[in-house]
Scaffold this motif. Structure first.
Motif, PDB file in Angstrom:
ATOM      1  N   UNK A  68       0.840  -1.201   0.000  1.00  0.00           N
ATOM      2  CA  UNK A  68       0.000   0.000   0.000  1.00  0.00           C
ATOM      3  C   UNK A  68       0.875   1.252   0.000  1.00  0.00           C
ATOM      4  N   UNK A  69       1.949   1.203   0.799  1.00  0.00           N
ATOM      5  CA  UNK A  69       2.839   2.347   0.922  1.00  0.00           C
ATOM      6  C   UNK A  69       3.482   2.679  -0.419  1.00  0.00           C
ATOM      7  N   UNK A  70       3.961   1.655  -1.114  1.00  0.00           N
ATOM      8  CA  UNK A  70       4.611   1.899  -2.406  1.00  0.00           C
ATOM      9  C   UNK A  70       3.620   2.500  -3.400  1.00  0.00           C
ATOM     10  N   UNK A  71       2.429   1.923  -3.452  1.00  0.00           N
ATOM     11  CA  UNK A  71       1.445   2.420  -4.411  1.00  0.00           C
ATOM     12  C   UNK A  71       1.016   3.851  -4.084  1.00  0.00           C
ATOM     13  N   UNK A  72       0.842   4.135  -2.794  1.00  0.00           N
ATOM     14  CA  UNK A  72       0.441   5.489  -2.392  1.00  0.00           C
ATOM     15  C   UNK A  72       1.540   6.490  -2.707  1.00  0.00           C
ATOM     16  N   UNK A  73       2.784   6.090  -2.525  1.00  0.00           N
ATOM     17  CA  UNK A  73       3.903   6.969  -2.814  1.00  0.00           C
ATOM     18  C   UNK A  73       3.941   7.313  -4.295  1.00  0.00           C
ATOM     19  N   UNK A  74       3.674   6.332  -5.133  1.00  0.00           N
ATOM     20  CA  UNK A  74       3.619   6.593  -6.564  1.00  0.00           C
ATOM     21  C   UNK A  74       2.523   7.585  -6.913  1.00  0.00           C
ATOM     22  N   UNK A  75       1.366   7.450  -6.264  1.00  0.00           N
ATOM     23  CA  UNK A  75       0.262   8.381  -6.496  1.00  0.00           C
ATOM     24  C   UNK A  75       0.638   9.800  -6.082  1.00  0.00           C
ATOM     25  N   UNK A  76       1.347   9.921  -4.948  1.00  0.00           N
ATOM     26  CA  UNK A  76       1.737  11.240  -4.466  1.00  0.00           C
ATOM     27  C   UNK A  76       2.770  11.888  -5.386  1.00  0.00           C
ATOM     28  N   UNK A  77       3.716  11.100  -5.871  1.00  0.00           N
ATOM     29  CA  UNK A  77       4.717  11.642  -6.785  1.00  0.00           C
ATOM     30  C   UNK A  77       4.054  12.245  -8.018  1.00  0.00           C
ATOM     31  N   UNK A  78       3.045  11.561  -8.528  1.00  0.00           N
ATOM     32  CA  UNK A  78       2.353  12.037  -9.719  1.00  0.00           C
ATOM     33  C   UNK A  78       1.433  13.206  -9.405  1.00  0.00           C
ATOM     34  N   UNK A  79       0.836  13.214  -8.231  1.00  0.00           N
ATOM     35  CA  UNK A  79      -0.157  14.235  -7.890  1.00  0.00           C
ATOM     36  C   UNK A  79       0.442  15.625  -7.742  1.00  0.00           C
ATOM     37  N   UNK A  80       1.738  15.725  -7.454  1.00  0.00           N
ATOM     38  CA  UNK A  80       2.354  17.038  -7.250  1.00  0.00           C
ATOM     39  C   UNK A  80       3.090  17.513  -8.501  1.00  0.00           C
ATOM     40  N   UNK A  81       2.826  16.869  -9.643  1.00  0.00           N
ATOM     41  CA  UNK A  81       3.581  17.179 -10.854  1.00  0.00           C
ATOM     42  C   UNK A  81       3.356  18.607 -11.356  1.00  0.00           C
TER      43      UNK A  81
END
Length: 229
Positions: A78-91
């Motif tokens: 869950x942590x890895x997937x959420x981190x990926x979402x956050x990286x993309x969300x602040x683009x």
């Protein structure tokens, strides 16, 4: 004209029912860890929280250790997937580094799920199998995160890679998350801002990156692999 008969939803397969049952048990386990701690998370309390029968729990997880091992892997995935979402969300943020640090703290480290992780880490000091599972899964997540960090960010004026600097950040966030109940928000905020201020001169977001990084061919194999037990 006869009314059209409503179609019944297709019956779930045994595999789908088993998967749903495991998800309920794992979700209840992480909630219990966050609220009641490792010692207070007994099988009977988790079964009640999940709303399943004791027989279903025994079928999927015959022991507390087996349940905790799977819960630790589920948490890190869950942590890895959420981190990926956050990286993309602040683009599209003007200051993507600050935005990312704030989002990761608020949505990952200042959460009940991180408290659950702390409970698992503490318990792993006395449980060799749990320590092996946490260590193996953490290494696999890091192996996937490193190329993602280098994809979204770049460095200048230093031999360090973006992944190296974000590893340092994870250590700062871990310490703050562990001590958060003892610290006030001013101290936490000042430490987050200090990391951004000292890192910003050498770390910046790559321009024009608004898509996820290419998915490694071995993504599923790496993330879903289980450490030897």
């Amino acid at each position: 004209m006869k009314a059209t008969a409503e179609k019944k939803p297709p019956r779930r397969t045994q595999e789908e029912r088993s998967g749903a049952m495991r998800k309920r048990l794992l979700a209840a386990t992480l909630e219990s860890l966050a609220e009641d701690g490792y010692a207070g998370s007994t099988l009977s309390s988790i079964v009640r929280r999940a709303g399943v029968s004791r027989g279903a729990q025994v079928h999927h997880y015959p022991s507390k250790q087996a349940l905790m091992l799977d819960a630790s892997e589920d948490l890190l995935k869950r942590t890895y997937r959420r981190l990926g979402e956050l990286l993309l969300s602040v683009s599209e943020e003007d200051n993507r580094l600050q935005a990312l640090v704030d989002a990761v703290w608020e949505q990952m480290f200042a959460t009940p799920l991180y408290r659950a992780y702390c409970e698992l880490v503490a318990a792993s000091q006395r449980d060799q199998e749990l320590a092996k599972a946490l260590s193996g899964m953490l290494q696999r997540v890091m192996a996937l995160f490193e190329p993602a960090a280098n994809y979204y960010f770049e460095t200048s004026g230093t031999k360090l890679r973006p992944a190296d600097l974000f590893l340092q950040l994870s250590c700062v966030l871990s310490g703050l998350g562990l001590q958060a109940p003892l610290l006030n928000q001013v101290v936490i905020r000042s430490q987050l801002d200090a990391w951004v201020k000292q890192t910003a001169p050498v770390l910046r977001a790559r321009k024009g990156i608004n898509r996820p990084p290419p998915r490694p061919a071995a993504w599923d194999r790496i993330l879903d692999a289980k450490p030897p037990r």
